[in-house]
Design an enzyme around this catalytic site. Structure first.
Site, PDB file in Angstrom:
ATOM      1  N   ASP A 272     109.245 120.249  66.185  1.00 49.75           N
ATOM      2  CA  ASP A 272     108.962 119.015  66.932  1.00 49.75           C
ATOM      3  C   ASP A 272     107.454 118.873  67.122  1.00 49.75           C
ATOM      4  O   ASP A 272     106.869 117.815  66.856  1.00 49.75           O
ATOM      5  CB  ASP A 272     109.662 119.065  68.296  1.00 49.75           C
ATOM      6  CG  ASP A 272     109.364 117.823  69.124  1.00 49.75           C
ATOM      7  OD1 ASP A 272     109.424 116.713  68.559  1.00 49.75           O
ATOM      8  OD2 ASP A 272     109.050 117.961  70.319  1.00 49.75           O
TER       9      ASP A 272
ATOM     10  N   ASP B 208     101.115 129.565  66.216  1.00 52.24           N
ATOM     11  CA  ASP B 208      99.793 129.172  66.734  1.00 52.24           C
ATOM     12  C   ASP B 208      98.781 129.085  65.594  1.00 52.24           C
ATOM     13  O   ASP B 208      97.973 128.152  65.522  1.00 52.24           O
ATOM     14  CB  ASP B 208      99.328 130.120  67.859  1.00 52.24           C
ATOM     15  CG  ASP B 208      99.550 131.591  67.557  1.00 52.24           C
ATOM     16  OD1 ASP B 208     100.169 131.907  66.520  1.00 52.24           O
ATOM     17  OD2 ASP B 208      99.104 132.437  68.356  1.00 52.24           O
TER      18      ASP B 208
ATOM     19  N   LYS C 283     107.272 132.818  65.801  1.00 53.14           N
ATOM     20  CA  LYS C 283     106.473 133.564  66.788  1.00 53.14           C
ATOM     21  C   LYS C 283     107.066 134.967  66.838  1.00 53.14           C
ATOM     22  O   LYS C 283     107.522 135.447  67.888  1.00 53.14           O
ATOM     23  CB  LYS C 283     106.542 132.833  68.143  1.00 53.14           C
ATOM     24  CG  LYS C 283     105.558 133.336  69.176  1.00 53.14           C
ATOM     25  CD  LYS C 283     104.107 133.033  68.848  1.00 53.14           C
ATOM     26  CE  LYS C 283     103.174 133.693  69.845  1.00 53.14           C
ATOM     27  NZ  LYS C 283     101.755 133.614  69.448  1.00 53.14           N
TER      28      LYS C 283
ATOM     29  N   TYR D  25     116.583 123.198  72.238  1.00 54.92           N
ATOM     30  CA  TYR D  25     117.154 121.882  72.489  1.00 54.92           C
ATOM     31  C   TYR D  25     118.631 121.941  72.867  1.00 54.92           C
ATOM     32  O   TYR D  25     119.131 121.054  73.546  1.00 54.92           O
ATOM     33  CB  TYR D  25     117.010 120.991  71.246  1.00 54.92           C
ATOM     34  CG  TYR D  25     115.663 120.339  71.108  1.00 54.92           C
ATOM     35  CD1 TYR D  25     114.529 121.093  70.890  1.00 54.92           C
ATOM     36  CD2 TYR D  25     115.540 118.958  71.189  1.00 54.92           C
ATOM     37  CE1 TYR D  25     113.289 120.489  70.744  1.00 54.92           C
ATOM     38  CE2 TYR D  25     114.315 118.343  71.050  1.00 54.92           C
ATOM     39  CZ  TYR D  25     113.191 119.118  70.836  1.00 54.92           C
ATOM     40  OH  TYR D  25     111.973 118.513  70.705  1.00 54.92           O
TER      41      TYR D  25
ATOM     42  N   ASP E 256     104.518 116.295  64.754  1.00 51.75           N
ATOM     43  CA  ASP E 256     103.626 115.253  65.287  1.00 51.75           C
ATOM     44  C   ASP E 256     102.187 115.518  64.830  1.00 51.75           C
ATOM     45  O   ASP E 256     101.451 114.592  64.461  1.00 51.75           O
ATOM     46  CB  ASP E 256     103.655 115.216  66.817  1.00 51.75           C
ATOM     47  CG  ASP E 256     104.698 114.240  67.362  1.00 51.75           C
ATOM     48  OD1 ASP E 256     105.663 113.952  66.624  1.00 51.75           O
ATOM     49  OD2 ASP E 256     104.546 113.771  68.505  1.00 51.75           O
TER      50      ASP E 256
HETATM   51  C1  IPM Z   1     111.535 113.718  67.607  1.00 54.35           C
HETATM   52  C2  IPM Z   1     111.493 113.296  69.051  1.00 54.35           C
HETATM   53  C3  IPM Z   1     112.745 113.789  69.739  1.00 54.35           C
HETATM   54  C4  IPM Z   1     112.768 115.301  69.599  1.00 54.35           C
HETATM   55  C5  IPM Z   1     112.880 113.361  71.210  1.00 54.35           C
HETATM   56  C6  IPM Z   1     112.848 111.863  71.347  1.00 54.35           C
HETATM   57  C7  IPM Z   1     114.093 113.942  71.870  1.00 54.35           C
HETATM   58  O1  IPM Z   1     110.333 113.765  69.660  1.00 54.35           O
HETATM   59  O2  IPM Z   1     112.471 113.288  66.896  1.00 54.35           O
HETATM   60  O3  IPM Z   1     110.664 114.468  67.197  1.00 54.35           O
HETATM   61  O4  IPM Z   1     112.120 116.000  70.391  1.00 54.35           O
HETATM   62  O5  IPM Z   1     113.420 115.802  68.686  1.00 54.35           O
HETATM   63 MG    MG Z   2     109.002 114.752  68.354  1.00 51.13          MG
END
Ligand code: IPM
Ligand code: MG
Length: 363
Positions: A251, A227, A195, A146, A255
């Site tokens: 990240d 993975d 990894k 990032y 999710d």
């Molecule tokens: C998160 C989001 C952010 C990230 C985006 C919006 C830049 O997906 O907070 O997980 O990737 O960190």
């Molecule tokens: Mg995210």
């Protein structure tokens, strides 16, 4: 006691869900004997509309002066929003990355908990859901891909894009120490996800985290390839307590970890530096498709506010009161659309906020 909190309502569903969290916070602070002095801060698309950039110097200064920040969500629909016609460094997400960096918020905690009442909404097998799970992802937030050097240019006549993944030992060590501190207060287990069979940066993570682990003999330490971890999260999530990982892996996995709880609208998140300061936001995004419809689930933001009470304001009992009220709402069968199931009562965003507020117990 009075605390200063910054409020970033943001874009999409952000303003709606933050409104409910503030409603609950106002209810709880009166009962627990403290008050909140709130300052609005613009970030993301709404800041672009006002000032042409997603985060102003003034916003950063204001943010730094707070005890904590409560945030909704930022960003819009990448296909239709004019914000995405701007160059990447001027888009809403750039504001989020820059506030993380400016405030040195290197430790991002994203809990993944399956509430008993939501087991039927869990997309995993019934057997796995019945076992339940309760783990937290500790994602490094200010380094790695990032924030590494990036560019797109022609090299030998071929258009080439480069993103750089770099970590130094200090960045890794402070994240690892945070993860072990958190594990000490939870299930006493840290899983470093990397990894290391391919990446040098992952091998450094193993070395540095291994050394931190050696100073914590009471905490079980293991490593897992990313993975495999992606697979284990859906196969046997109950094995995890604290997952420590770098920015990009975190990240993606966070999710996945959010989704298995039934809805991304349930998951809170805290981004911390090495003081008490933190930025608290739901794990999910700004969901522009349902913005303004009063249907979004405000629970993730309300639980993020509870984390703020606990980690930044030391108001543990008030934090528990909020969390208990959320559990009670779920027990009472009150649901927003995303977590709706048969026999429950479907409510709107603000009705959910009211229902949680009604269930806040006094000290
Ligand atoms: C998160 C989001 C952010 C990230 C985006 C919006 C830049 O997906 O907070 O997980 O990737 O960190
Ligand atoms: Mg995210």
């Amino acid at each position: 006691m009075e605390y200063n909190i910054g409020v970033i309502r943001g874009d999409g569903i952000g303003p709606e869900i933050v409104k409910e969290a503030l409603k609950v916070l106002d209810g709880v602070c009166g009962r627990y004997g403290f008050s909140l002095n709130k300052t609005e801060i613009d970030m993301g698309g709404c800041s672009i509309d006002k000032y042409g950039i997603p985060l102003t110097e003034e916003a950063i200064r204001t943010a730094k002066a707070q005890d904590a920040i409560l945030m909704g969500s930022i960003g819009g629909d990448a296909k239709t929003s004019p914000w995405y016609k701007l160059e990447p460094s001027k888009r809403p997400e750039a504001g989020l990355l820059s506030i993380r960096k400016e405030l040195n918020l290197f430790a991002n905690l994203r809990p993944s908990v399956l509430f008993d009442e939501l087991k039927s909404a869990c997309p995993l097998s019934k057997e796995t859901a019945d076992k339940g799970f309760d783990f937290v992802i500790m994602r490094e937030l200010t380094g790695g891909l990032y924030f590494g050097e990036r560019y797109t240019r022609e090299i030998d006549g071929v258009e080439t894009a480069v993103d750089t993944l770099s970590y130094n030992e200090n960045e890794i060590r402070r994240a690892a120490i945070k993860a072990f501190d958190i594990a000490a207060k939870r299930g006493k287990k840290v899983t470093l996800v990397d990894k290391a069979n391919v990446l040098d940066s992952s091998r450094l993570w193993r070395k540095v985290t291994g050394a931190v682990a050696a100073e914590h003999p009471d905490i079980t330490f293991e490593t897992m390839l990313v993975d495999n971890c992606a697979m284990q999260i859906v196969k046997e999530p109950s094995q995890f307590d604290v997952i420590l990982t770098e920015n990009m892996f975190g990240d993606i996995l966070s999710d996945e970890a959010a989704m298995i709880t039934g809805s991304i609208g349930m998951l809170s998140s805290a981004s911390l530096n090495d003081t008490k300061f933190g930025l608290y936001e739901p794990s999910g995004g700004s969901a522009p498709d349902i913005a303004g419809l009063n249907v979004a689930n405000p629970i993730a933001t309300i639980l993020s506010a509870a984390m703020m009470l606990r980690y930044s304001l030391d108001q543990d009992r008030a934090a528990c009161a909020v969390e208990d009220a959320v559990k009670q709402v779920l027990k009472d069968g009150i649901r927003t659309g995303d977590i709706m199931s048969e026999g429950c009562r479907k409510v709107s965003t603000d009705e959910m906020g009211d229902a949680i507020l009604d269930r806040i117990q006094g000290p």
